[in-house]
Write an enzyme that holds these catalytic residues in place. Structure first.
Site, PDB file in Angstrom:
ATOM      1  N   ARG A  30      32.186  33.763  44.724  1.00  0.00           N
ATOM      2  CA  ARG A  30      33.433  34.055  43.993  1.00  0.00           C
ATOM      3  C   ARG A  30      33.450  33.401  42.615  1.00  0.00           C
ATOM      4  O   ARG A  30      34.510  32.983  42.136  1.00  0.00           O
ATOM      5  CB  ARG A  30      34.664  33.581  44.780  1.00  0.00           C
ATOM      6  CG  ARG A  30      34.937  34.349  46.034  1.00  0.00           C
ATOM      7  CD  ARG A  30      35.755  35.611  45.735  1.00  0.00           C
ATOM      8  NE  ARG A  30      35.984  36.355  46.948  1.00  0.00           N
ATOM      9  CZ  ARG A  30      37.112  36.318  47.662  1.00  0.00           C
ATOM     10  NH1 ARG A  30      38.126  35.610  47.250  1.00  0.00           N
ATOM     11  NH2 ARG A  30      37.201  37.018  48.754  1.00  0.00           N
ATOM     12  N   ARG A  34      39.908  33.914  39.947  1.00  0.00           N
ATOM     13  CA  ARG A  34      41.169  33.509  39.325  1.00  0.00           C
ATOM     14  C   ARG A  34      41.206  32.081  38.806  1.00  0.00           C
ATOM     15  O   ARG A  34      42.099  31.721  38.051  1.00  0.00           O
ATOM     16  CB  ARG A  34      42.325  33.730  40.312  1.00  0.00           C
ATOM     17  CG  ARG A  34      42.681  35.190  40.463  1.00  0.00           C
ATOM     18  CD  ARG A  34      43.501  35.420  41.711  1.00  0.00           C
ATOM     19  NE  ARG A  34      42.694  35.151  42.890  1.00  0.00           N
ATOM     20  CZ  ARG A  34      43.133  35.262  44.136  1.00  0.00           C
ATOM     21  NH1 ARG A  34      44.380  35.597  44.361  1.00  0.00           N
ATOM     22  NH2 ARG A  34      42.332  35.027  45.145  1.00  0.00           N
ATOM     23  N   ARG A  43      41.631  40.622  34.130  1.00  0.00           N
ATOM     24  CA  ARG A  43      42.316  41.260  35.246  1.00  0.00           C
ATOM     25  C   ARG A  43      43.672  41.809  34.787  1.00  0.00           C
ATOM     26  O   ARG A  43      44.068  42.915  35.179  1.00  0.00           O
ATOM     27  CB  ARG A  43      42.508  40.238  36.362  1.00  0.00           C
ATOM     28  CG  ARG A  43      43.126  40.766  37.628  1.00  0.00           C
ATOM     29  CD  ARG A  43      43.109  39.611  38.616  1.00  0.00           C
ATOM     30  NE  ARG A  43      43.741  39.882  39.877  1.00  0.00           N
ATOM     31  CZ  ARG A  43      45.048  39.766  40.097  1.00  0.00           C
ATOM     32  NH1 ARG A  43      45.861  39.430  39.117  1.00  0.00           N
ATOM     33  NH2 ARG A  43      45.523  39.995  41.308  1.00  0.00           N
ATOM     34  N   ASP A  80      34.187  44.318  45.769  1.00  0.00           N
ATOM     35  CA  ASP A  80      34.745  43.715  46.976  1.00  0.00           C
ATOM     36  C   ASP A  80      34.152  44.373  48.207  1.00  0.00           C
ATOM     37  O   ASP A  80      33.770  45.554  48.166  1.00  0.00           O
ATOM     38  CB  ASP A  80      36.268  43.853  46.995  1.00  0.00           C
ATOM     39  CG  ASP A  80      36.884  42.884  48.007  1.00  0.00           C
ATOM     40  OD1 ASP A  80      37.052  41.696  47.667  1.00  0.00           O
ATOM     41  OD2 ASP A  80      37.157  43.304  49.142  1.00  0.00           O
ATOM     42  N   TYR A 157      38.760  43.939  59.296  1.00  0.00           N
ATOM     43  CA  TYR A 157      39.831  44.345  58.369  1.00  0.00           C
ATOM     44  C   TYR A 157      40.277  45.779  58.644  1.00  0.00           C
ATOM     45  O   TYR A 157      41.455  46.111  58.553  1.00  0.00           O
ATOM     46  CB  TYR A 157      39.357  44.219  56.914  1.00  0.00           C
ATOM     47  CG  TYR A 157      39.237  42.780  56.461  1.00  0.00           C
ATOM     48  CD1 TYR A 157      40.339  42.083  55.971  1.00  0.00           C
ATOM     49  CD2 TYR A 157      38.020  42.094  56.527  1.00  0.00           C
ATOM     50  CE1 TYR A 157      40.240  40.760  55.560  1.00  0.00           C
ATOM     51  CE2 TYR A 157      37.908  40.771  56.124  1.00  0.00           C
ATOM     52  CZ  TYR A 157      39.022  40.114  55.643  1.00  0.00           C
ATOM     53  OH  TYR A 157      38.923  38.803  55.245  1.00  0.00           O
TER      54      TYR A 157
HETATM   55  O1  CP3 Z   1      31.533  36.347  44.441  1.00  0.00           O
HETATM   56  C1  CP3 Z   1      31.896  37.018  43.448  1.00  0.00           C
HETATM   57  O2  CP3 Z   1      32.277  36.495  42.385  1.00  0.00           O
HETATM   58  C2  CP3 Z   1      31.759  38.526  43.525  1.00  0.00           C
HETATM   59  C3  CP3 Z   1      32.938  39.264  43.870  1.00  0.00           C
HETATM   60  C4  CP3 Z   1      33.493  39.180  45.275  1.00  0.00           C
HETATM   61  C5  CP3 Z   1      34.882  39.334  45.519  1.00  0.00           C
HETATM   62  N1  CP3 Z   1      35.069  39.402  46.869  1.00  0.00           N
HETATM   63  C6  CP3 Z   1      35.923  39.453  44.496  1.00  0.00           C
HETATM   64  C7  CP3 Z   1      37.319  39.205  44.868  1.00  0.00           C
HETATM   65  C8  CP3 Z   1      32.858  39.066  46.521  1.00  0.00           C
HETATM   66  C9  CP3 Z   1      31.407  38.806  46.841  1.00  0.00           C
HETATM   67  C10 CP3 Z   1      33.873  39.229  47.504  1.00  0.00           C
HETATM   68  C11 CP3 Z   1      33.586  39.228  48.953  1.00  0.00           C
HETATM   69  C12 CP3 Z   1      34.695  39.325  49.915  1.00  0.00           C
HETATM   70  N2  CP3 Z   1      35.868  40.011  49.794  1.00  0.00           N
HETATM   71  C13 CP3 Z   1      34.648  38.762  51.208  1.00  0.00           C
HETATM   72  C14 CP3 Z   1      33.462  38.026  51.807  1.00  0.00           C
HETATM   73  C15 CP3 Z   1      33.336  36.641  51.303  1.00  0.00           C
HETATM   74  C16 CP3 Z   1      34.417  35.708  51.754  1.00  0.00           C
HETATM   75  O3  CP3 Z   1      35.149  35.239  50.854  1.00  0.00           O
HETATM   76  O4  CP3 Z   1      34.509  35.424  52.952  1.00  0.00           O
HETATM   77  C17 CP3 Z   1      35.863  39.069  51.847  1.00  0.00           C
HETATM   78  C18 CP3 Z   1      36.272  38.644  53.251  1.00  0.00           C
HETATM   79  C19 CP3 Z   1      36.625  39.870  50.946  1.00  0.00           C
HETATM   80  C20 CP3 Z   1      37.947  40.510  51.191  1.00  0.00           C
HETATM   81  C21 CP3 Z   1      38.963  40.022  50.240  1.00  0.00           C
HETATM   82  N3  CP3 Z   1      38.985  40.353  48.904  1.00  0.00           N
HETATM   83  C22 CP3 Z   1      40.020  39.142  50.497  1.00  0.00           C
HETATM   84  C23 CP3 Z   1      40.339  38.519  51.856  1.00  0.00           C
HETATM   85  C24 CP3 Z   1      40.703  38.969  49.296  1.00  0.00           C
HETATM   86  C25 CP3 Z   1      41.993  38.236  49.086  1.00  0.00           C
HETATM   87  C26 CP3 Z   1      41.792  36.774  49.116  1.00  0.00           C
HETATM   88  C27 CP3 Z   1      42.123  36.175  47.789  1.00  0.00           C
HETATM   89  O5  CP3 Z   1      41.346  35.326  47.339  1.00  0.00           O
HETATM   90  O6  CP3 Z   1      43.152  36.575  47.229  1.00  0.00           O
HETATM   91  C28 CP3 Z   1      40.010  39.697  48.296  1.00  0.00           C
HETATM   92  C29 CP3 Z   1      40.367  39.764  46.874  1.00  0.00           C
HETATM   93  C30 CP3 Z   1      39.307  39.340  45.899  1.00  0.00           C
HETATM   94  N4  CP3 Z   1      37.981  39.712  45.952  1.00  0.00           N
HETATM   95  C31 CP3 Z   1      39.514  38.565  44.730  1.00  0.00           C
HETATM   96  C32 CP3 Z   1      38.272  38.475  44.068  1.00  0.00           C
HETATM   97  C33 CP3 Z   1      37.980  37.809  42.756  1.00  0.00           C
HETATM   98  C34 CP3 Z   1      40.839  38.009  44.255  1.00  0.00           C
HETATM   99  C35 CP3 Z   1      41.607  39.188  43.748  1.00  0.00           C
HETATM  100  C36 CP3 Z   1      42.471  38.928  42.556  1.00  0.00           C
HETATM  101  O7  CP3 Z   1      41.963  38.788  41.419  1.00  0.00           O
HETATM  102  O8  CP3 Z   1      43.683  38.942  42.784  1.00  0.00           O
END
Ligand code: CP3
Length: 348
Positions: A30, A34, A43, A80, A157
């Site tokens: 990640r 943010r 964003r 994602d 999910y």
């Molecule tokens: O790692 C990186 O920088 C690459 C991008 C990436 C994102 N999500 C961007 C993201 C990667 C590799 C993921 C993987 C992901 N997404 C996983 C597996 C890894 C882990 O964290 O366990 C999972 C379970 C998800 C599903 C997901 N996406 C969730 C549960 C959420 C919400 C949680 C949160 O942090 O708000 C997301 C949103 C998400 N995916 C964000 C980002 C940068 C935040 C969204 C935003 O900008 O509001």
């Protein structure tokens, strides 16, 4: 046949090929997110998270932001894991402050409404364009990582329609209607192979399979729904793209981390922070490259403890192939200066 592929020069690719490097290459789960003010600005320009994922120019920009700021050894595609269910026909939206929401799949009828795995590419075309953009602009030292969710994690999910603390709805479907559950896992396994294959064709040099909820699968269920899909996906990708390195992340696998390289064919196993680096060296790194382990909460709290833990992990894993990373994604409340201090501790 003689091996005519050029020698690997990018540090991450060398570690993935089994080399022990004097300083571990580093990136962060990640890393585009943010906690970075420049991410929040892009964003806002995109409007919302999903629009950002599907806007290839802006997704390219946020992928590059942490590379510019910190000089990481890898860029990870900005996207994602839940875009695959969306491409299969599920509804997906992000409720502010509540995380992802999806239409749920609980029975055969829901499964039958999904598209075939081969039909995901039209929806995902902008993601492949982001990969192409990135592979044209990254400096020669920086590796490009593509990724997908593992079938089990994505299924949790899709079945619940949201994130759940114990993946209860997915376990319930697995135990009550094995045929529907297995068919969903099969569709996701095929879609994941399709998706990662297209990322590799677009220029991804490594792929990572995120099984964030692998830890809730126990005993034979772990073997069947975490290990086996990872093995099938890895084998299919390597058959289509010989030599492509694969990182598997069966988060919170515990004892099941042991032998995961050999059972799946993955080149690298990523580990969370519930196991010690010393244990990982003894039981997991003996089979190949490892990655991860630093508590992501250190990026919030920083200080001497962060430096101490960082150095301890580097030292414990210095005897074999190692890519430095966190045990899970960096959180929005992290301090960007702590990331720099952590990098300095690894490289210094
Ligand atoms: O790692 C990186 O920088 C690459 C991008 C990436 C994102 N999500 C961007 C993201 C990667 C590799 C993921 C993987 C992901 N997404 C996983 C597996 C890894 C882990 O964290 O366990 C999972 C379970 C998800 C599903 C997901 N996406 C969730 C549960 C959420 C919400 C949680 C949160 O942090 O708000 C997301 C949103 C998400 N995916 C964000 C980002 C940068 C935040 C969204 C935003 O900008 O509001």
């Amino acid at each position: 046949m003689p091996d005519t592929t050029p020698p690997k020069t990018k540090p991450i690719l060398r570690a993935l090929a089994g080399e022990t490097l004097p300083t571990p290459p580093i990136w962060m789960m990640r890393q585009a997110g943010r906690y970075l003010p420049e991410y929040r600005a892009t964003r806002a320009e995109a409007g919302d998270f999903l629009s950002l994922c599907y806007n290839s120019d802006l997704a390219t920009e946020v992928t590059l932001q942490p590379i510019r700021r910190y000089g990481f050894d890898a860029a990870i595609l900005f996207a994602d894991i839940l875009l695959v269910p969306q491409a299969l026909g599920a509804d997906l939206w992000f409720a502010t402050g509540e995380g992802p929401r999806l239409s749920t799949i609980t029975d055969r009828a829901g499964l039958d409404r999904l598209k075939p795995a081969a039909d995901i590419h039209e929806t995902l075309a902008p993601i492949y364009q982001t990969v192409r953009n990135l592979s044209g602009v990254l400096s020669p030292e920086v590796a490009l990582i593509g990724f997908a969710g593992a079938p089990w994690t994505v299924a949790t999910y899709m079945i619940a329609g949201r994130g759940t603390p114990d993946q209860g709805p997915a376990h319930a479907l697995k135990d009550s209607d094995r045929a529907v559950f297995d068919a969903l896992m099969e569709r996701l396994t095929e879609a994941t192979i399709e998706y990662l294959s297209a990322q590799i064709e677009a220029g991804a040099e490594v792929v990572k399979i995120f099984d964030s909820w692998a830890g809730s699968l126990k005993g034979a269920d772990f073997d069947r729904y975490a290990t086996d899909p990872a093995r099938r996906i890895t084998a299919a990708l390597k058959a289509r793209h010989p030599g492509i390195p694969v990182i598997a992340f069966p988060r919170e696998a515990g004892e099941k981390y042991i032998g995961f390289h050999a059972k799946t064919g993955a080149d690298c196993v990523a580990v969370d922070d519930s196991v010690s680096a010393e244990w990982v060296a003894e039981h997991v790194q003996v089979d190949g490259c490892v990655q991860g382990n630093l508590k992501s909460s250190h990026m919030v709290t920083g200080g001497e403890e962060m430096i101490r833990d960082t150095r301890r992990i580097v030292a414990a894993l210095s005897g074999g192939p190692h890519i430095f990373n966190l045990g899970h994604g960096i959180t929005p409340d992290a301090d960007p200066d702590n990331v720099q201090r952590m990098i300095d501790a690894v490289r210094g």
